[in-house]
Design a protein around this motif. Structure first.
Motif, PDB file in Angstrom:
ATOM      1  N   ALA A  90       1.035  -1.286   0.145  1.00 49.22           N
ATOM      2  CA  ALA A  90       0.133  -0.008  -0.017  1.00 49.22           C
ATOM      3  C   ALA A  90       0.710   1.322   0.042  1.00 49.22           C
ATOM      4  N   VAL A  91       1.981   1.187   0.711  1.00 49.61           N
ATOM      5  CA  VAL A  91       2.992   2.464   0.788  1.00 49.61           C
ATOM      6  C   VAL A  91       3.688   2.702  -0.444  1.00 49.61           C
ATOM      7  N   ALA A  92       4.210   1.642  -1.110  1.00 51.26           N
ATOM      8  CA  ALA A  92       4.944   1.821  -2.179  1.00 51.26           C
ATOM      9  C   ALA A  92       3.946   2.307  -3.338  1.00 51.26           C
ATOM     10  N   ALA A  93       2.556   1.976  -3.423  1.00 55.02           N
ATOM     11  CA  ALA A  93       1.492   2.030  -4.451  1.00 55.02           C
ATOM     12  C   ALA A  93       1.296   3.580  -4.375  1.00 55.02           C
ATOM     13  N   LEU A  94       1.229   4.071  -3.224  1.00 53.30           N
ATOM     14  CA  LEU A  94       0.684   5.539  -2.924  1.00 53.30           C
ATOM     15  C   LEU A  94       1.931   6.208  -3.521  1.00 53.30           C
ATOM     16  N   GLU A  95       3.200   5.928  -3.057  1.00 49.80           N
ATOM     17  CA  GLU A  95       4.412   6.468  -3.713  1.00 49.80           C
ATOM     18  C   GLU A  95       4.437   6.638  -5.148  1.00 49.80           C
ATOM     19  N   LYS A  96       4.311   5.667  -5.438  1.00 49.49           N
ATOM     20  CA  LYS A  96       4.139   5.501  -7.419  1.00 49.49           C
ATOM     21  C   LYS A  96       3.083   6.472  -7.824  1.00 49.49           C
ATOM     22  N   ILE A  97       2.026   6.422  -7.356  1.00 54.30           N
ATOM     23  CA  ILE A  97       0.777   7.306  -7.764  1.00 54.30           C
ATOM     24  C   ILE A  97       1.311   8.622  -7.479  1.00 54.30           C
ATOM     25  N   ASN A  98       1.941   9.155  -6.583  1.00 50.74           N
ATOM     26  CA  ASN A  98       2.304  10.208  -6.330  1.00 50.74           C
ATOM     27  C   ASN A  98       3.482  10.971  -7.171  1.00 50.74           C
ATOM     28  N   GLU A  99       4.100  10.031  -7.831  1.00 52.84           N
ATOM     29  CA  GLU A  99       5.132  10.370  -8.876  1.00 52.84           C
ATOM     30  C   GLU A  99       4.514  10.088 -10.459  1.00 52.84           C
ATOM     31  N   ASP A 101       1.974  11.778 -12.970  1.00 53.00           N
ATOM     32  CA  ASP A 101       0.827  12.610 -13.269  1.00 53.00           C
ATOM     33  C   ASP A 101      -0.375  12.410 -13.476  1.00 53.00           C
ATOM     34  N   SER A 102      -0.577  11.198 -14.014  1.00 52.38           N
ATOM     35  CA  SER A 102      -1.848  10.899 -14.749  1.00 52.38           C
ATOM     36  C   SER A 102      -2.903  10.216 -13.848  1.00 52.38           C
ATOM     37  N   LEU A 103      -2.337   9.998 -12.670  1.00 50.85           N
ATOM     38  CA  LEU A 103      -2.882   8.992 -11.455  1.00 50.85           C
ATOM     39  C   LEU A 103      -3.145   9.917 -10.293  1.00 50.85           C
ATOM     40  N   THR A 104      -4.223   9.620  -9.688  1.00 47.18           N
ATOM     41  CA  THR A 104      -4.639   9.740  -8.352  1.00 47.18           C
ATOM     42  C   THR A 104      -5.153   8.733  -7.488  1.00 47.18           C
ATOM     43  N   SER A 259       2.164  12.384  -0.408  1.00 44.75           N
ATOM     44  CA  SER A 259       1.500  13.762  -0.111  1.00 44.75           C
ATOM     45  C   SER A 259       0.784  13.597   1.245  1.00 44.75           C
ATOM     46  N   LYS A 260       0.639  14.910   1.645  1.00 44.51           N
ATOM     47  CA  LYS A 260      -0.195  14.983   3.126  1.00 44.51           C
ATOM     48  C   LYS A 260      -1.674  14.338   2.849  1.00 44.51           C
ATOM     49  N   PRO A 261      -2.400  14.361   1.706  1.00 41.89           N
ATOM     50  CA  PRO A 261      -3.676  13.569   1.455  1.00 41.89           C
ATOM     51  C   PRO A 261      -3.433  11.994   1.578  1.00 41.89           C
ATOM     52  N   GLN A 262      -2.451  11.799   0.786  1.00 41.43           N
ATOM     53  CA  GLN A 262      -1.893  10.217   0.988  1.00 41.43           C
ATOM     54  C   GLN A 262      -1.867   9.525   2.196  1.00 41.43           C
ATOM     55  N   HIS A 263      -1.041  10.397   2.782  1.00 43.94           N
ATOM     56  CA  HIS A 263      -0.553  10.043   4.358  1.00 43.94           C
ATOM     57  C   HIS A 263      -1.937   9.736   5.115  1.00 43.94           C
ATOM     58  N   GLU A 264      -2.660  10.978   5.161  1.00 44.94           N
ATOM     59  CA  GLU A 264      -4.182  10.918   5.769  1.00 44.94           C
ATOM     60  C   GLU A 264      -4.815   9.513   5.442  1.00 44.94           C
TER      61      GLU A 264
END
Length: 378
Positions: A90-99, A101-104, A259-264
């Motif tokens: 889950a952590v790694a997936a959120l990191e990749k999303i954050n990097e 541009d086309s994904l949230t 990002s802050k929203p991802q962390h939350e």
């Protein structure tokens, strides 16, 4: 004579000091409990292969102080991490999303060949609320095993080797399936397959366990070999939890790129109870995936106690990696613990003492530590 009296007094003082030092380890105090849920495990340590790390948390002058206490923690002694590997996924997936541009986190997608549409945020929530295997496997298809491992290792969090998916026919495939991603309501794009490296057999102590195992319904009269399974030791689990709960305690270069929203999103997912996501609270009671303190009860968890955690159980191994916070009594602490409950020494026979021994031990361990925290001077 006076000289000998002084020497005798010094010996008494030294003995008292050593005794105090010996009993000052709160984890040892918790494990020396006469409660039968603890005692029966401690009386047969070789059988249960427990490893435990407990962290006291102190604050002062805008700083955090972690004090770790270990019992039998050794990254060279293998245990099967089961579903705890969903946390780094889950952590790694959120990191990749954050990097990308086309994904949230709200991007809708499905795995090629699968009919289930989902979002990344939903997958993360399902991973923590009910430990959903399919949600984890979708994130593996998105990441690939190599990228997942590198993201955790490069922050100095510790050794990890995720080699396979969980409970699926393509568990060991090193090539991922493409994702079909919705760019908008009517337009989709497919990601490329990722080719990962073949895992090498792990060379660790206790990598072979038991006296037999079932394969294709046939009993194999030999030890079960875990050398090609996932590897995610206690130190790494506990350190990742620290990085997520207290990112400010680490230098900027060691923090995860969230990002802050991802962390939350991650924090909310880790402590949200199944009933709060619409799951049936009789089947998915509060402690369904929260073993420490409450695992042996189906009663509601008190509202003032928040547990941010990830559990795993498979092949007779139970693990919980948890940050526990009591907002009413203003205490918080961290515990990562694992126990093997396979009395007959046969793997894949579905005869494990989860409910009889493993979960009660972890629940009582959590309660013993919690009670020590209530009395601890800060």
């Amino acid at each position: 004579m006076r000289r000998y009296n002084i020497l005798f007094l010094l010996l008494i003082l030294l003995s008292s000091s050593c005794e105090k030092k010996q009993t000052s380890d709160p984890l040892k105090i918790a494990l020396s409990s006469k409660n039968p849920l603890i005692k029966r495990v401690m009386d047969s340590l070789d059988q249960y292969e427990i490893q435990i790390r407990y962290t006291q948390i102190d604050r002062g002058n805008d700083s955090l102080l972690f004090t770790d206490f270990d019992f039998q923690v050794d990254k060279n002694n293998y245990y099967y991490p089961a579903s705890t590997v969903k946390f780094p996924a889950a952590v790694a997936a959120l990191e990749k999303i954050n990097e990308t541009d086309s994904l949230t986190v709200d991007t809708k997608f499905y795995i090629e060949g699968d009919s289930i549409e989902t979002t990344f945020s939903k997958a993360v929530s399902e991973i923590f609320a009910v430990s959903d295997n399919a949600a984890n496997n979708r994130l593996i298809e998105f990441l690939g095993q190599d990228d997942l491992n590198k993201r955790i290792q490069r922050k100095g969090i510790g050794p990890i080797r995720i080699a396979h998916r969980l409970s699926t026919t393509n568990a060991d495939d090193v090539t991922t399936k493409p994702l079909v991603i919705y760019l908008n309501d009517s337009t989709t794009a497919s990601s490329r397959s990722i080719i990962n490296t073949y895992p090498k057999p792990l060379v660790l102590e206790k990598i072979k366990k038991g006296r037999g195992f079932y394969a294709d319904d046939i009993l194999q009269d030999e030890e079960f070999d875990f050398s090609l399974k996932n590897y995610y030791p206690i130190e790494t689990q506990h350190n990742l939890l620290k990085h997520i709960i207290f990112p400010e305690a680490f230098p900027v270069e060691e923090r995860l790129n969230l990002s802050k929203p991802q962390h939350e999103l991650l924090l909310n997912s880790m402590h949200t109870l199944p009933k709060d996501l619409g799951y049936d609270d009789e089947e998915y009671y509060d402690s369904y995936v929260k073993f420490l303190m409450f695992g042996d009860s189906t009663d509601p968890i008190p509202e003032h106690i928040k547990i941010y955690n990830k559990v795993g159980y498979a092949y007779g191994t139970l693990t919980d990696c948890a940050y526990i916070k009591d907002v009413k009594n203003n205490i918080d602490f961290m515990v990562t613990a694992t126990i093997l409950v396979n009395k007959d020494g046969i793997f894949n026979d579905n005869i494990y003492e989860y409910d009889e021994v493993g979960i009660p031990f972890l629940a009582q361990l959590g309660r013993e530590i919690y009670n020590l925290e209530l009395k601890r001077h800060r």
